[in-house]
Scaffold this motif. Structure first.
Motif, PDB file in Angstrom:
ATOM      1  N   LYS A  51      21.595 -67.559  36.236  1.00 11.89           N
ATOM      2  CA  LYS A  51      21.264 -68.052  34.720  1.00 11.89           C
ATOM      3  C   LYS A  51      20.062 -67.137  34.604  1.00 11.89           C
ATOM      4  O   LYS A  51      19.154 -67.098  35.372  1.00 11.89           O
ATOM      5  CB  LYS A  51      20.944 -69.505  34.474  1.00 11.89           C
ATOM      6  CG  LYS A  51      22.015 -70.365  34.621  1.00 11.89           C
ATOM      7  CD  LYS A  51      22.867 -70.264  33.132  1.00 11.89           C
ATOM      8  CE  LYS A  51      23.875 -71.473  33.455  1.00 11.89           C
ATOM      9  NZ  LYS A  51      24.534 -71.685  32.279  1.00 11.89           N
TER      10      LYS A  51
ATOM     11  N   GLY B 217      16.952 -65.942  31.514  1.00 12.31           N
ATOM     12  CA  GLY B 217      16.168 -66.461  30.539  1.00 12.31           C
ATOM     13  C   GLY B 217      14.603 -66.324  30.417  1.00 12.31           C
ATOM     14  O   GLY B 217      14.311 -66.049  31.622  1.00 12.31           O
TER      15      GLY B 217
ATOM     16  N   LYS C 154      12.615 -75.327  32.716  1.00 10.13           N
ATOM     17  CA  LYS C 154      13.566 -74.768  31.575  1.00 10.13           C
ATOM     18  C   LYS C 154      13.637 -73.371  31.416  1.00 10.13           C
ATOM     19  O   LYS C 154      12.613 -72.880  31.083  1.00 10.13           O
ATOM     20  CB  LYS C 154      13.294 -75.653  30.576  1.00 10.13           C
ATOM     21  CG  LYS C 154      14.256 -75.714  29.275  1.00 10.13           C
ATOM     22  CD  LYS C 154      13.791 -76.303  28.067  1.00 10.13           C
ATOM     23  CE  LYS C 154      14.007 -77.601  28.118  1.00 10.13           C
ATOM     24  NZ  LYS C 154      13.700 -78.359  26.550  1.00 10.13           N
TER      25      LYS C 154
ATOM     26  N   GLN D 181      17.527 -69.292  27.057  1.00 10.69           N
ATOM     27  CA  GLN D 181      18.680 -68.227  26.985  1.00 10.69           C
ATOM     28  C   GLN D 181      18.559 -67.572  25.869  1.00 10.69           C
ATOM     29  O   GLN D 181      18.394 -68.164  24.966  1.00 10.69           O
ATOM     30  CB  GLN D 181      19.889 -68.509  27.707  1.00 10.69           C
ATOM     31  CG  GLN D 181      19.644 -69.152  29.003  1.00 10.69           C
ATOM     32  CD  GLN D 181      21.138 -69.756  29.588  1.00 10.69           C
ATOM     33  OE1 GLN D 181      21.585 -70.760  28.894  1.00 10.69           O
ATOM     34  NE2 GLN D 181      21.770 -69.073  30.523  1.00 10.69           N
TER      35      GLN D 181
ATOM     36  N   ARG E 248      23.661 -70.752  19.892  1.00  8.13           N
ATOM     37  CA  ARG E 248      24.718 -71.512  20.022  1.00  8.13           C
ATOM     38  C   ARG E 248      25.075 -72.578  18.931  1.00  8.13           C
ATOM     39  O   ARG E 248      23.900 -73.183  18.705  1.00  8.13           O
ATOM     40  CB  ARG E 248      24.834 -72.102  21.645  1.00  8.13           C
ATOM     41  CG  ARG E 248      25.637 -73.264  21.677  1.00  8.13           C
ATOM     42  CD  ARG E 248      25.453 -73.698  23.172  1.00  8.13           C
ATOM     43  NE  ARG E 248      24.245 -74.533  23.316  1.00  8.13           N
ATOM     44  CZ  ARG E 248      24.090 -75.167  24.557  1.00  8.13           C
ATOM     45  NH1 ARG E 248      24.840 -75.113  25.598  1.00  8.13           N
ATOM     46  NH2 ARG E 248      22.741 -75.454  24.511  1.00  8.13           N
ATOM     47  N   SER E 249      25.992 -72.850  18.538  1.00  6.83           N
ATOM     48  CA  SER E 249      26.348 -73.788  17.653  1.00  6.83           C
ATOM     49  C   SER E 249      26.786 -75.096  18.350  1.00  6.83           C
ATOM     50  O   SER E 249      27.855 -75.101  19.329  1.00  6.83           O
ATOM     51  CB  SER E 249      27.581 -73.375  16.774  1.00  6.83           C
ATOM     52  OG  SER E 249      27.906 -74.574  16.074  1.00  6.83           O
ATOM     53  N   GLN E 250      25.885 -76.247  18.031  1.00  5.05           N
ATOM     54  CA  GLN E 250      26.246 -77.455  18.734  1.00  5.05           C
ATOM     55  C   GLN E 250      26.973 -78.354  17.904  1.00  5.05           C
ATOM     56  O   GLN E 250      26.478 -78.701  16.834  1.00  5.05           O
ATOM     57  CB  GLN E 250      24.795 -77.981  19.373  1.00  5.05           C
ATOM     58  CG  GLN E 250      24.423 -77.442  20.364  1.00  5.05           C
ATOM     59  CD  GLN E 250      23.101 -78.187  21.044  1.00  5.05           C
ATOM     60  OE1 GLN E 250      22.404 -78.744  20.299  1.00  5.05           O
ATOM     61  NE2 GLN E 250      22.840 -77.790  22.501  1.00  5.05           N
TER      62      GLN E 250
ATOM     63  N   SER F  49      21.216 -73.575  17.480  1.00  7.20           N
ATOM     64  CA  SER F  49      20.066 -73.923  18.386  1.00  7.20           C
ATOM     65  C   SER F  49      20.161 -72.917  19.682  1.00  7.20           C
ATOM     66  O   SER F  49      21.093 -72.238  19.717  1.00  7.20           O
ATOM     67  CB  SER F  49      20.117 -75.428  18.962  1.00  7.20           C
ATOM     68  OG  SER F  49      21.378 -75.528  19.800  1.00  7.20           O
ATOM     69  N   ASN F  50      18.807 -72.961  20.416  1.00  4.77           N
ATOM     70  CA  ASN F  50      18.810 -72.242  21.467  1.00  4.77           C
ATOM     71  C   ASN F  50      19.611 -72.654  22.759  1.00  4.77           C
ATOM     72  O   ASN F  50      19.743 -73.749  22.624  1.00  4.77           O
ATOM     73  CB  ASN F  50      17.452 -72.047  21.854  1.00  4.77           C
ATOM     74  CG  ASN F  50      16.332 -71.489  21.002  1.00  4.77           C
ATOM     75  OD1 ASN F  50      16.877 -70.468  20.199  1.00  4.77           O
ATOM     76  ND2 ASN F  50      15.090 -71.667  20.773  1.00  4.77           N
ATOM     77  N   ASN F  51      19.962 -71.722  23.498  1.00  3.27           N
ATOM     78  CA  ASN F  51      20.470 -72.167  24.959  1.00  3.27           C
ATOM     79  C   ASN F  51      19.759 -72.551  25.614  1.00  3.27           C
ATOM     80  O   ASN F  51      18.642 -71.660  26.020  1.00  3.27           O
ATOM     81  CB  ASN F  51      21.310 -70.876  25.357  1.00  3.27           C
ATOM     82  CG  ASN F  51      22.640 -70.296  24.586  1.00  3.27           C
ATOM     83  OD1 ASN F  51      23.374 -71.451  23.863  1.00  3.27           O
ATOM     84  ND2 ASN F  51      22.868 -69.304  24.613  1.00  3.27           N
ATOM     85  N   GLU F  52      19.476 -73.479  26.392  1.00  2.00           N
ATOM     86  CA  GLU F  52      18.479 -74.025  27.210  1.00  2.00           C
ATOM     87  C   GLU F  52      19.328 -74.358  28.678  1.00  2.00           C
ATOM     88  O   GLU F  52      20.156 -75.078  28.521  1.00  2.00           O
ATOM     89  CB  GLU F  52      17.734 -75.365  26.695  1.00  2.00           C
ATOM     90  CG  GLU F  52      16.967 -75.009  25.398  1.00  2.00           C
ATOM     91  CD  GLU F  52      16.572 -76.383  24.824  1.00  2.00           C
ATOM     92  OE1 GLU F  52      16.693 -77.367  25.110  1.00  2.00           O
ATOM     93  OE2 GLU F  52      15.661 -76.083  24.083  1.00  2.00           O
ATOM     94  N   PHE F  53      18.411 -74.072  29.607  1.00  2.92           N
ATOM     95  CA  PHE F  53      18.862 -74.444  31.024  1.00  2.92           C
ATOM     96  C   PHE F  53      17.791 -75.298  31.767  1.00  2.92           C
ATOM     97  O   PHE F  53      16.905 -74.450  31.992  1.00  2.92           O
ATOM     98  CB  PHE F  53      19.445 -73.071  31.730  1.00  2.92           C
ATOM     99  CG  PHE F  53      19.479 -73.546  32.907  1.00  2.92           C
ATOM    100  CD1 PHE F  53      20.743 -74.016  33.309  1.00  2.92           C
ATOM    101  CD2 PHE F  53      19.151 -72.811  34.259  1.00  2.92           C
ATOM    102  CE1 PHE F  53      21.230 -74.428  34.748  1.00  2.92           C
ATOM    103  CE2 PHE F  53      19.435 -72.897  35.523  1.00  2.92           C
ATOM    104  CZ  PHE F  53      20.517 -73.967  35.697  1.00  2.92           C
TER     105      PHE F  53
END
Length: 135
Positions: A47, A49, A67, A70, A74-76, A82-86
């Motif tokens: 991953k 970011g 965290k 990225q 992305r649509s939730q 919202s942001n992509n979070e890992f």
């Protein structure tokens, strides 16, 4: 010894063997399930970011958590963007020190995914085990 005593000993011996085999099978099945749930690597990958944070936290077991944010949106559930979070955990002190000292930089992190969470391993199913690249 009489015939009835011999028959009684044979029945109890057979019952004991069946019970012993049943316990062995149950023990092996439970051991296999625990291994599959907590120690079998389900997936692994990379991953990338920007590192949002890296912290050491926990009440009983102090674990390293982090965290990545990225790039992209992305649509939730179709209601917004919202942001992509890992979110991930780290087992290694040396990897955590690299992350801790370079918050806000762009990272490529190699991770392993497990089916379950162990409290001493971290709060997530994703365990980062290598920093591939940092910019």
């Amino acid at each position: 010894m009489t015939t009835s005593q011999n028959t009684e000993k044979k029945k109890s011996g057979v019952f004991g063997k069946i019970l012993a085999w049943l316990l062995i099978i149950v023990f092996l099945a439970v051991g296999g399930l625990v291994y599959y749930k907590y120690y079998f690597v389900f997936g692994e990958g990379v991953k990338s970011g920007y590192l949002n944070f890296a912290v050491k936290k926990g009440n009983l077991f102090k674990t390293y958590e982090g965290k990545l944010i990225q790039e992209g949106l992305r649509s939730q559930s179709g209601t917004g963007v919202s942001n992509n979070e890992f979110e991930f955990s780290v087992e290694s002190d040396s990897i955590f020190r690299i992350l801790e000292l370079n918050s806000g930089k762009y990272f490529d992190l190699h991770y392993k995914e497990y089916h379950g969470v162990l409290p001493w391993r971290g709060n997530t199913r994703y365990i980062v085990d290598e920093v591939i690249n940092m910019k």
